[in-house]
Design a protein around this motif. Structure first.
Motif, short mmCIF file in Angstrom:
data_model
loop_
_atom_site.label_atom_id
_atom_site.label_comp_id
_atom_site.label_asym_id
_atom_site.label_seq_id
_atom_site.Cartn_x
_atom_site.Cartn_y
_atom_site.Cartn_z
N ALA A 55 -15.44 -7.29 -11.63
CA ALA A 55 -15.20 -7.33 -13.07
C ALA A 55 -13.70 -7.22 -13.28
CB ALA A 55 -15.93 -6.18 -13.77
N HIS A 56 -13.07 -8.29 -13.71
CA HIS A 56 -11.62 -8.33 -13.87
C HIS A 56 -11.24 -7.82 -15.26
CE1 HIS A 56 -10.90 -10.62 -10.17
NE2 HIS A 56 -11.99 -11.31 -10.47
N VAL A 57 -10.48 -6.74 -15.31
CA VAL A 57 -10.03 -6.20 -16.59
C VAL A 57 -9.29 -7.27 -17.39
CG1 VAL A 57 -8.45 -4.54 -17.66
CG2 VAL A 57 -9.98 -3.80 -15.83
N ARG A 91 14.42 3.24 -1.15
CA ARG A 91 13.55 2.91 -0.02
C ARG A 91 13.18 4.21 0.68
NH1 ARG A 91 11.74 -1.60 1.78
NH2 ARG A 91 11.03 -1.90 3.94
N ARG A 92 11.89 4.55 0.66
CA ARG A 92 11.41 5.81 1.22
C ARG A 92 10.26 5.55 2.18
NH1 ARG A 92 13.75 11.01 -0.45
NH2 ARG A 92 15.22 10.42 -2.10
N THR A 93 10.06 6.52 3.08
CA THR A 93 8.89 6.47 3.96
C THR A 93 7.79 7.27 3.28
OG1 THR A 93 10.28 6.33 5.94
CG2 THR A 93 8.00 7.00 6.24
N VAL A 94 6.73 6.58 2.87
CA VAL A 94 5.68 7.19 2.05
C VAL A 94 4.31 6.74 2.56
CG1 VAL A 94 7.15 7.24 0.00
CG2 VAL A 94 5.67 5.26 0.41
N ARG A 95 3.29 7.38 2.03
CA ARG A 95 1.92 6.91 2.20
C ARG A 95 1.16 7.28 0.94
NH1 ARG A 95 -2.45 9.91 3.46
NH2 ARG A 95 -2.20 12.15 3.70
N TYR A 96 -0.02 6.70 0.78
CA TYR A 96 -0.87 6.97 -0.38
C TYR A 96 -2.06 7.82 0.04
CZ TYR A 96 1.87 3.67 -3.07
OH TYR A 96 2.91 3.05 -3.73
N ARG A 97 -2.35 8.84 -0.76
CA ARG A 97 -3.52 9.68 -0.51
C ARG A 97 -4.74 9.14 -1.23
NH1 ARG A 97 -2.13 15.94 -1.41
NH2 ARG A 97 -4.32 16.10 -0.75
N THR A 98 -4.51 8.37 -2.28
CA THR A 98 -5.59 7.72 -3.02
C THR A 98 -5.05 6.39 -3.52
OG1 THR A 98 -7.18 7.97 -4.85
CG2 THR A 98 -4.97 8.83 -5.21
N VAL A 99 -5.92 5.42 -3.77
CA VAL A 99 -5.44 4.14 -4.26
C VAL A 99 -6.13 3.85 -5.60
CG1 VAL A 99 -4.98 3.25 -1.97
CG2 VAL A 99 -7.20 2.82 -3.01
N GLY A 100 -5.40 3.15 -6.45
CA GLY A 100 -5.93 2.82 -7.77
C GLY A 100 -4.92 1.95 -8.49
N ASP A 101 -4.94 1.99 -9.80
CA ASP A 101 -4.00 1.23 -10.62
C ASP A 101 -2.57 1.61 -10.22
OD1 ASP A 101 -2.32 1.00 -13.34
OD2 ASP A 101 -3.96 -0.44 -13.38
N GLY A 102 -1.76 0.62 -9.86
CA GLY A 102 -0.42 0.90 -9.36
C GLY A 102 0.50 1.56 -10.34
N SER A 103 0.19 1.45 -11.64
CA SER A 103 1.06 2.04 -12.65
C SER A 103 0.95 3.55 -12.72
CB SER A 103 0.72 1.46 -14.03
OG SER A 103 -0.60 1.83 -14.40
N HIS A 107 -16.59 -4.03 -7.95
CA HIS A 107 -15.21 -3.58 -8.10
C HIS A 107 -14.73 -3.91 -9.49
CE1 HIS A 107 -10.69 -3.91 -6.86
NE2 HIS A 107 -10.97 -2.76 -7.44
N VAL A 108 -14.32 -2.89 -10.24
CA VAL A 108 -13.67 -3.11 -11.53
C VAL A 108 -12.18 -3.25 -11.23
CG1 VAL A 108 -13.28 -2.24 -13.85
CG2 VAL A 108 -15.44 -1.76 -12.69
N ASP A 109 -11.71 -4.47 -11.24
CA ASP A 109 -10.36 -4.81 -10.78
C ASP A 109 -9.39 -4.80 -11.96
OD1 ASP A 109 -8.08 -5.89 -9.69
OD2 ASP A 109 -9.06 -7.63 -8.81
N THR A 110 -8.44 -3.87 -11.94
CA THR A 110 -7.48 -3.78 -13.04
C THR A 110 -6.47 -4.91 -13.02
OG1 THR A 110 -5.89 -2.42 -11.79
CG2 THR A 110 -7.63 -1.25 -13.00
N LEU A 159 -8.61 1.45 -18.93
CA LEU A 159 -9.28 0.24 -19.43
C LEU A 159 -10.47 -0.17 -18.58
CD1 LEU A 159 -6.24 -2.02 -20.45
CD2 LEU A 159 -7.43 -0.28 -21.81
N GLN A 160 -10.70 0.52 -17.46
CA GLN A 160 -11.81 0.14 -16.58
C GLN A 160 -13.18 0.48 -17.16
OE1 GLN A 160 -10.92 0.77 -12.11
NE2 GLN A 160 -9.65 2.28 -13.15
N THR A 161 -13.23 1.43 -18.10
CA THR A 161 -14.52 1.92 -18.58
C THR A 161 -15.36 0.83 -19.23
OG1 THR A 161 -13.63 4.14 -18.90
CG2 THR A 161 -15.65 3.59 -20.09
#
Length: 300
Positions: A90-92, A238-250, A62-65, A112-114
């Motif tokens: 691998a911690h960025v 405040r919204r009702t949401v979901r994520y279709r993909t996960v990654g860097d939160g920014s 896991h390349v952890d950002t 920056l994960q590359t």
């Protein structure tokens, strides 16, 4: 005598398991890229099936950002412990702390994960790197083969893709080179969700509808976190949401959704006209060639 039929998911599963076994037999030091997202979790599930009852014969990386959602990291660690897998991280942040990387002005660490990825491949001498890329995600990914050669600098040249006829894969590579392997290349997002439902695969909770404080930017709902928060006239709602993909939160956005079950998620994905990356990944919106440019540099 009736001939048993094989449905589409069985065929996709069989192809993916075949790829895992081919790599295990041909390469010395394979590794699975694992983020805790649905596609990499699917890879782990398929790898377990491919080698059962023996353990998975290679580690996860896991390349952890450092900008991941807490629910995803908790899920990652729980899954690794449950299955008895080996996890390399691998911690960025380590690369930033020692000067090998510089924090970007926009706060996103996805690009920056590359460098940590390529450094880890060299340090650990990995010669085959499994990724969860699918051809329906983004047009640059559609140029990949199931086995995709990277040169000694980790770079990808789409003009040097090898033909893959009759499921014959060419993993030949020179010292210093490695091969990226995409066992679910021929799956769609809908295939992934239907298989997850069929197999009862657990996922991080953020893939299902929940309430979260988010703000609107560039047509996406972003959450605040260590990567930053609202700017200018942006405000938290405040919204009702979901994520279709996960990654860097920014740069990973949520979608408004009330889908709390797999049936509801599958119905939602079936009706969508946008891929999950196109709908929720800001880094893929920088230009039409954003993903291809990063892949040429060594991005997964």
């Amino acid at each position: 005598m009736s001939i048993p039929t094989v449905d589409a998911l069985d065929a996709l599963e069989s192809e993916s398991i075949h790829v895992f076994r081919e790599v295990a037999g041909e390469f010395d030091r394979p590794v699975i890229l694992f983020s805790g997202g649905k596609d990499s979790t699917l890879l782990v599930h398929l790898a377990v099936k491919a080698f059962a009852p023996a353990p998975v014969p290679f580690p996860l990386l896991h390349v952890d950002t450092g900008h991941n959602y807490p629910e995803v990291i908790e899920f990652r660690d729980a899954l690794v412990a449950k299955l008895g897998l080996r996890l390399e991280v691998a911690h960025v942040q380590d690369w930033i702390d020692d000067g090998r990387l510089v924090e970007r002005a926009d706060g996103t660490r996805n690009p920056l994960q590359t460098v940590p990825l390529l450094d880890s491949i060299v340090e650990k001498k990995f010669d085959a790197v499994f990724g969860g890329g699918r051809r329906d995600e983004e047009r640059a990914r559609a140029k990949e083969r199931v086995m995709s050669l990277r040169d000694a600098f980790g770079r990808w040249d789409p003009r040097k893709q090898r033909p893959e006829l009759w499921n014959l894969y060419n993993g030949r590579h020179a010292p210093g080179e490695h091969v990226r392997v995409f066992p679910i290349s021929n799956w769609t997002e809908l295939d992934v969700w239907r298989y997850i439902q069929r197999e009862g695969i657990e996922l991080p909770s953020i893939y299902y509808a929940h309430q979260r404080e988010v703000f609107r930017r560039d047509g996406m709902w972003l959450a605040e976190g260590p990567w930053g928060g609202p700017r200018g006239d942006e405000t938290l709602e405040r919204r009702t949401v979901r994520y279709r993909t996960v990654g860097d939160g920014s740069c990973t956005g949520a979608v408004e959704s009330t889908a709390t079950t797999l049936d509801e998620v599958i119905a939602e994905v079936t009706a969508s006209r946008l891929t999950e990356r196109g709908a929720t990944r800001a880094d893929d919106r920088l230009s039409e060639a954003a993903m291809e440019d990063r892949k040429r540099e060594g991005y997964f």
